[in-house]
Design a protein around this motif. Structure first.
Motif, short mmCIF file in Angstrom:
data_model
loop_
_atom_site.label_atom_id
_atom_site.label_comp_id
_atom_site.label_asym_id
_atom_site.label_seq_id
_atom_site.Cartn_x
_atom_site.Cartn_y
_atom_site.Cartn_z
N ASN A 12 4.88 -0.66 -39.12
CA ASN A 12 4.84 0.62 -39.82
C ASN A 12 3.79 1.53 -39.20
O ASN A 12 4.03 2.74 -39.00
N LEU A 13 2.62 0.96 -38.90
CA LEU A 13 1.57 1.75 -38.27
C LEU A 13 1.99 2.26 -36.90
O LEU A 13 1.76 3.41 -36.54
N THR A 14 2.65 1.36 -36.13
CA THR A 14 3.12 1.73 -34.79
C THR A 14 4.15 2.85 -34.87
O THR A 14 4.10 3.82 -34.10
N ASN A 15 5.09 2.71 -35.82
CA ASN A 15 6.13 3.73 -35.99
C ASN A 15 5.53 5.06 -36.42
O ASN A 15 5.94 6.13 -35.92
N LYS A 16 4.56 5.01 -37.36
CA LYS A 16 3.92 6.25 -37.80
C LYS A 16 3.18 6.91 -36.64
O LYS A 16 3.24 8.13 -36.47
N SER A 17 2.50 6.08 -35.85
CA SER A 17 1.77 6.61 -34.70
C SER A 17 2.73 7.22 -33.69
O SER A 17 2.49 8.31 -33.15
N ARG A 18 3.85 6.51 -33.44
CA ARG A 18 4.84 7.01 -32.50
C ARG A 18 5.44 8.34 -32.98
O ARG A 18 5.63 9.28 -32.20
N LEU A 19 5.73 8.40 -34.29
CA LEU A 19 6.30 9.63 -34.85
C LEU A 19 5.32 10.79 -34.74
O LEU A 19 5.71 11.92 -34.45
N ARG A 20 4.02 10.51 -34.99
CA ARG A 20 3.02 11.57 -34.86
C ARG A 20 2.95 12.07 -33.42
O ARG A 20 2.86 13.28 -33.18
N ILE A 21 3.01 11.11 -32.47
CA ILE A 21 2.97 11.50 -31.06
C ILE A 21 4.19 12.33 -30.69
O ILE A 21 4.09 13.37 -30.03
N LEU A 22 5.38 11.86 -31.14
CA LEU A 22 6.61 12.60 -30.84
C LEU A 22 6.59 13.99 -31.46
O LEU A 22 7.03 14.96 -30.84
N HIS A 23 6.08 14.06 -32.70
CA HIS A 23 6.00 15.36 -33.39
C HIS A 23 5.06 16.29 -32.63
O HIS A 23 5.37 17.48 -32.45
N LYS A 24 3.92 15.74 -32.19
CA LYS A 24 2.96 16.57 -31.46
C LYS A 24 3.55 17.02 -30.12
O LYS A 24 3.37 18.19 -29.72
N ARG A 25 4.26 16.12 -29.45
CA ARG A 25 4.89 16.49 -28.18
C ARG A 25 5.94 17.57 -28.39
O ARG A 25 6.07 18.50 -27.59
N GLU A 26 6.72 17.43 -29.47
CA GLU A 26 7.75 18.42 -29.76
C GLU A 26 7.11 19.78 -30.03
O GLU A 26 7.63 20.82 -29.60
N GLU A 27 5.96 19.77 -30.73
CA GLU A 27 5.25 21.03 -30.98
C GLU A 27 4.82 21.67 -29.65
O GLU A 27 4.93 22.89 -29.48
N GLN A 28 4.33 20.83 -28.73
CA GLN A 28 3.90 21.35 -27.44
C GLN A 28 5.06 21.94 -26.66
O GLN A 28 4.94 23.00 -26.03
N LEU A 29 6.21 21.26 -26.71
CA LEU A 29 7.40 21.76 -26.02
C LEU A 29 7.85 23.10 -26.61
O LEU A 29 8.19 24.03 -25.88
N GLN A 30 7.85 23.16 -27.95
CA GLN A 30 8.27 24.40 -28.60
C GLN A 30 7.31 25.54 -28.29
O GLN A 30 7.74 26.70 -28.14
N GLU A 31 6.02 25.23 -28.20
CA GLU A 31 5.04 26.26 -27.82
C GLU A 31 5.31 26.75 -26.40
O GLU A 31 5.22 27.94 -26.12
N LEU A 32 5.65 25.80 -25.52
CA LEU A 32 5.96 26.16 -24.13
C LEU A 32 7.20 27.04 -24.07
O LEU A 32 7.21 28.07 -23.38
N PHE A 33 8.25 26.66 -24.82
CA PHE A 33 9.49 27.44 -24.81
C PHE A 33 9.27 28.82 -25.46
O PHE A 33 9.86 29.81 -25.03
N ALA A 34 8.42 28.86 -26.50
CA ALA A 34 8.13 30.14 -27.15
C ALA A 34 7.41 31.07 -26.16
O ALA A 34 7.70 32.27 -26.11
N ALA A 35 6.50 30.49 -25.37
CA ALA A 35 5.81 31.29 -24.36
C ALA A 35 6.79 31.79 -23.31
O ALA A 35 6.69 32.94 -22.85
#
Length: 227
Positions: free
Chosen positions: A77-100
């Motif tokens: 559960n901890l690993t999955n939560k950590s992975r999801l947080r990382i994926l969410h953060k990466r997706e935010e970075q990608l969306q920021e890049l595309f927005a730019a």
């Protein structure tokens, strides 16, 4: 010589001997029974102790496995939560890049010289894809005149490349929220080619996304193929 009968003392003596013999036999028999009983008790006791020990071991093993399972579930559960947080953060970075990137292409249309060149190339490309005698060019209301000029140049180039003639109409019905560019529709409106800047960026995002992920986050061992 005839035997004489035993007198009272002799009879008593013989009876005492018999009693002593019987008593001795009884004591030996009692010892045998006790030894056998002790042996059986020891065997039964060992069996019961072993059974209880096995029961305790089984209970302990069950609890141990339960604790291990709970720990594995918690870790997962901890690993999955950590992975999801990382994926969410990466997706935010990608969306920021595309927005730019979207912000940059919205500025592109403000450079009239470069934007006019792009429109001419996008229209010519659409002509060559449609190969229709009549085409409707769909532009933003603010781009109608610029599109007419670019279309005139693209029409001439198209004639030189294909040896065919094409006429065009310009419709200022492209959404004003669009970053710019052009859509081309065949004469019967059944075929539409989207050469807007928004669509070009979307296609580029899809195509470049795997490479962008590697550049930003490094190779992912879980992704063996990039498409």
């Amino acid at each position: 010589m005839a035997s004489r009968p035993l007198n009272d003392d002799e009879v008593l003596s013989e009876m005492n001997k018999m009693v002593a013999f019987i008593k001795q036999e009884a004591m030996e028999k009692a010892r045998e029974i006790k030894v056998k009983a002790d042996e059986e008790f020891a065997i039964e006791k060992a069996k019961l102790v072993k059974q209880e020990q096995q029961a305790i071991d089984a209970q302990y093993e069950k609890k141990r496995k339960g604790v291990e399972t709970a720990q594995k579930i918690a870790q997962s559960n901890l690993t999955n939560k950590s992975r999801l947080r990382i994926l969410h953060k990466r997706e935010e970075q990608l969306q920021e890049l595309f927005a730019a990137a979207r912000e940059e292409i919205s500025k592109f249309a403000q450079d009239e010289g470069r934007y006019s060149q792009f429109l001419e190339g996008a229209i010519l490309q659409g002509y060559l894809q449609l190969m229709e005698p009549k085409v409707t060019l769909i532009a933003r209301p603010a781009d109608v005149e610029l599109v007419r000029e670019a279309a005139a140049a693209a029409t001439e180039t198209y004639g030189q490349l294909s040896g065919q003639r094409v006429s065009f109409d310009v419709s200022g019905t492209l959404e004003e929220s669009s970053a710019g560019g052009i859509k081309l529709a065949s004469g019967n409106k059944r075929i539409t080619i989207d050469n807007t800047l928004d669509e070009r960026l979307r296609l580029l995002e899809d195509k470049m996304l795997p490479e962008i992920r590697v550049d930003l986050f490094g190779p992912n061992s879980n992704r063996k193929f990039y498409t």
